[in-house]
Write an enzyme that holds these catalytic residues in place. Structure first.
Site, mmCIF file in Angstrom:
data_model
loop_
_atom_site.group_PDB
_atom_site.id
_atom_site.type_symbol
_atom_site.label_atom_id
_atom_site.label_comp_id
_atom_site.label_asym_id
_atom_site.label_seq_id
_atom_site.Cartn_x
_atom_site.Cartn_y
_atom_site.Cartn_z
ATOM 1 N N HIS A 1 42.882 -17.989 32.585
ATOM 2 C CA HIS A 1 42.682 -18.074 33.576
ATOM 3 C C HIS A 1 43.568 -17.310 34.747
ATOM 4 O O HIS A 1 44.897 -16.862 33.857
ATOM 5 C CB HIS A 1 43.670 -19.741 33.085
ATOM 6 C CG HIS A 1 42.714 -20.908 32.838
ATOM 7 N ND1 HIS A 1 42.939 -20.466 31.158
ATOM 8 C CD2 HIS A 1 41.909 -21.197 32.675
ATOM 9 C CE1 HIS A 1 41.801 -22.008 30.879
ATOM 10 N NE2 HIS A 1 41.504 -22.128 31.931
ATOM 11 N N LYS B 1 35.110 -18.324 27.954
ATOM 12 C CA LYS B 1 35.772 -19.878 29.511
ATOM 13 C C LYS B 1 36.782 -18.486 30.192
ATOM 14 O O LYS B 1 37.498 -17.503 29.656
ATOM 15 C CB LYS B 1 36.503 -20.380 28.735
ATOM 16 C CG LYS B 1 36.936 -21.556 30.379
ATOM 17 C CD LYS B 1 37.717 -22.091 30.032
ATOM 18 C CE LYS B 1 38.429 -23.105 31.381
ATOM 19 N NZ LYS B 1 39.237 -24.446 30.787
ATOM 20 N N LYS C 1 30.077 -18.668 65.364
ATOM 21 C CA LYS C 1 28.303 -18.485 65.815
ATOM 22 C C LYS C 1 27.858 -16.974 66.027
ATOM 23 O O LYS C 1 27.089 -16.412 66.595
ATOM 24 C CB LYS C 1 28.268 -20.164 66.945
ATOM 25 C CG LYS C 1 27.945 -21.197 66.272
ATOM 26 C CD LYS C 1 28.063 -22.547 67.066
ATOM 27 C CE LYS C 1 27.812 -23.542 66.271
ATOM 28 N NZ LYS C 1 27.676 -24.668 67.476
ATOM 29 N N ASP D 1 21.766 -26.474 68.550
ATOM 30 C CA ASP D 1 22.034 -27.539 69.525
ATOM 31 C C ASP D 1 21.736 -27.507 71.142
ATOM 32 O O ASP D 1 20.829 -28.856 71.107
ATOM 33 C CB ASP D 1 23.568 -26.541 69.608
ATOM 34 C CG ASP D 1 24.660 -26.361 68.587
ATOM 35 O OD1 ASP D 1 24.254 -27.584 67.467
ATOM 36 O OD2 ASP D 1 25.124 -26.119 68.371
#
Ligand code: NAP
Length: 508
Positions: free
Chosen positions: A111, A136, A286, A330
């Site tokens: 980890h 893992k 956007k 939109d």
């Protein structure tokens, strides 16, 4: 089959038993019993398929026991019926014959709570070289692109768990099933998550369509920063369920700035096994989306270019050539909200005089859409010069666009008023963009507030009490989503279902 695993911190046999039953009821295939806080063994086996883990503090857990004591505790607890025991790679390095001390396979784990391990590849080679058991590896995502590295680790022959933590890593948890991971973790409740970014089992099953995900599932998502507040995953995944589309829609956290957006697009498009098929684009990306598509020479809808914003990307590899298309749903949503409410055609809008309150992104979209149809538009904005700029840019297209000062609003005589300002939005629900003295609304006026939270704004209440027709922002929100859904799936969107999903989300 990828297992769905619920981690449970064990405090007592009774509490563990209760939580294991709740996990099974919620659909878990296996539980991870975290015995970090136990000082001595309690019988926890025998009531579920379980992984037993005693995570030391030096690996992000709570156990302060020395290695030998910890291993002894793991042995004692796992004897009561565990399916796997999890030990840290560091523990394994210190005790290379540790597997001989258990009757069940080991999950050997690594980890990193700070970021991507510097030597990720070497670490994984080391894990892979351990005979038997499960690999893992978990790390804190530095950006959304780290997930792709996690997916690549599933090419290993050995069963593997590879997950990225944090909001940007959410997709590694959900798409673990698509890439054939050994398991993914999901918490029983929000507060019982054992790692940052872990989603609840209820959300992974229902919101993110866990049961439907397979190796060929198409991936969609909303690109934003921040992203976790977005209602789009709930809408689109419910829609995919309803029409039986093999897709999953995810929140995609992409940091602000064009370079981050471009790096995301380049890496995700190049990763073919992901089957990335469509994107919703929202704040602050956007304009970045438009720039990226233009740079790539991709097809962009003409009005999206004039508006200066792309909110939808279709990725269609089957079409051959450049697979990208960009457009803006939109503006169509604004037009369709008005025409559906008034039961008129788009062409009939050309004869209307329409007031737009606000000159920001949404105001600009409304002005562009209506001017393009030939309507007469009056833009009112707190900062007058922004209204003037907008009017200058869009007048003379087909319609006429003029700017007016907000104070002049009461003198105006428009048939349709559209609020595109944020005035009246939660938590400022007692505010109205027209103040306490609205213009003269009549039964022939339509007042459209693009705000959807609250569902009925103060402006809409003022309009209603004057007898005007009203429509709220949910209508626009679901229609822009419907335009995207239809472009991606080729199937009509279940609009009523979309509305119900948004309403139930807003009521929470
Ligand atoms: P934006 O670009 O930041 O524009 C905000 C606008 O609101 C500007 O015109 C700004 O005027 C005005 N404004 C802000 N605070 C004001 C105040 N206190 N008094 C008067 N005017 C004020 O935001 P946007 O992206 O266009 O979003 C605006 C609204 O549209 C949001 O509230 C959102 O609810 C709504 N929206 C709805 C949908 C939907 O699907 N229903 C989608 C997108 C957005 P200045 O120029 O003077 O700053």
């Amino acid at each position: 089959m990828t297992l769905l695993c619920v981690p449970i911190f064990v405090e007592s046999t009774e509490q563990a038993k209760r939580e294991v039953m709740a996990a099974a009821e919620a659909g878990a295939d296996i539980v991870e019993l975290r015995i970090d806080s136990l000082k001595e063994a309690v019988p926890v086996g025998g009531f579920a398929r379980a992984i037993v883990t005693c995570r030391p503090t030096w690996e992000g857990g709570r156990s302060e026991l020395a290695d030998e004591e910890r291993i002894f505790l793991l042995q004692a607890v796992s004897k009561s019926g565990a399916a796997y025991v999890d030990v840290e790679l560091e523990t394994y390095r210190r005790h290379p014959r540790i597997s001989e001390r258990f009757d069940v396979p080991l999950i050997v784990s690594s980890h990193d709570f700070k970021g991507r391990p510097e030597k990720l590849h070497n670490l994984f080679v080391e894990l892979n070289a351990i005979a038997g058991g499960v690999n893992k590896i978990v790390w804190m995502a530095r950006s959304i692109r780290d997930n792709l590295e996690a997916f690549e680790l599933f090419e290993s022959e050995k069963p593997t768990i590879a997950l990225c933590m944090g909001e940007a890593g959410l997709i590694s948890r959900v798409l673990a099933k698509k890439f054939g991971a050994f398991l993914t973790f999901a918490s029983l409740r929000d507060e019982s998550a054992t790692a940052p970014g872990q989603v609840t089992i209820a959300d992974i099953k229902r919101l993110y369509r866990w049961d439907a995900i397979n190796a060929n599932t198409k991936v969609y998502g909303v690109v934003a920063s921040p992203v976790m507040h977005s209602m789009s995953p709930a809408i689109h995944n419910a829609g995919f369920d309803a029409v039986g589309h093999d897709g999953v829609y995810l929140p995609l956290l992409v940091n602000p700035g064009y370079e981050s957006f471009k790096a995301f697009m380049e890496s995700f498009l190049a990763f073919e096994p992901l089957h990335l098929s469509g994107l919703s684009i929202t704040l602050p990306h956007k304009e970045n989306a438009l720039r990226y598509l233009k740079e790539k020479g991709a097809q962009v809808e003409e009005l999206a270019e004039r508006i200066g914003a792309v909110n939808t990307i279709v990725i269609d590899r089957a079409a051959g050539g450049l697979p990208l298309r960009g457009f803006n749903t939109d503006y169509a949503a604004i037009l369709d909200t008005i025409t559906a409410t008034l039961n008129i055609t788009r062409d009939e809008l050309a004869n209307k005089r329409i007031a737009i309150l606000g000159a920001g992104g949404t105001g600009r979209t409304a002005v562009a859409a209506l001017a393009n149809l030939g309507a007469t538009v009056v833009v009112y904005n707190r900062t007058f010069y922004r209204a003037e700029e907008l009017a200058r840019e869009f007048t003379g297209q087909k319609g006429k666009v003029v700017a007016a000062r907000m104070e002049k609003l009461c003198d105006s005589c428009c048939e349709i008023y559209i609020n595109t300002t944020s005035v009246g939005m939660h938590p400022n629900v007692d505010q109205s963009p027209v103040g306490d003295t609205p213009p003269k609304f009549t039964a022939h006026t339509l007042v459209f507030d693009t705000i959807y939270n609250p569902v009925e704004t103060k402006l809409l209440q003022q309009a209603k009490s004057a007898g005007a027709k009203t429509v709220g922002g949910i209508e626009m929100f679901v229609r822009q989503a419907a335009g995207q859904f239809e472009a991606w799936t080729g199937t009509p969107a279940p609009l009523d279902l979309f509305k119900r999903v948004v309403q139930s989300k807003l009521q929470k």
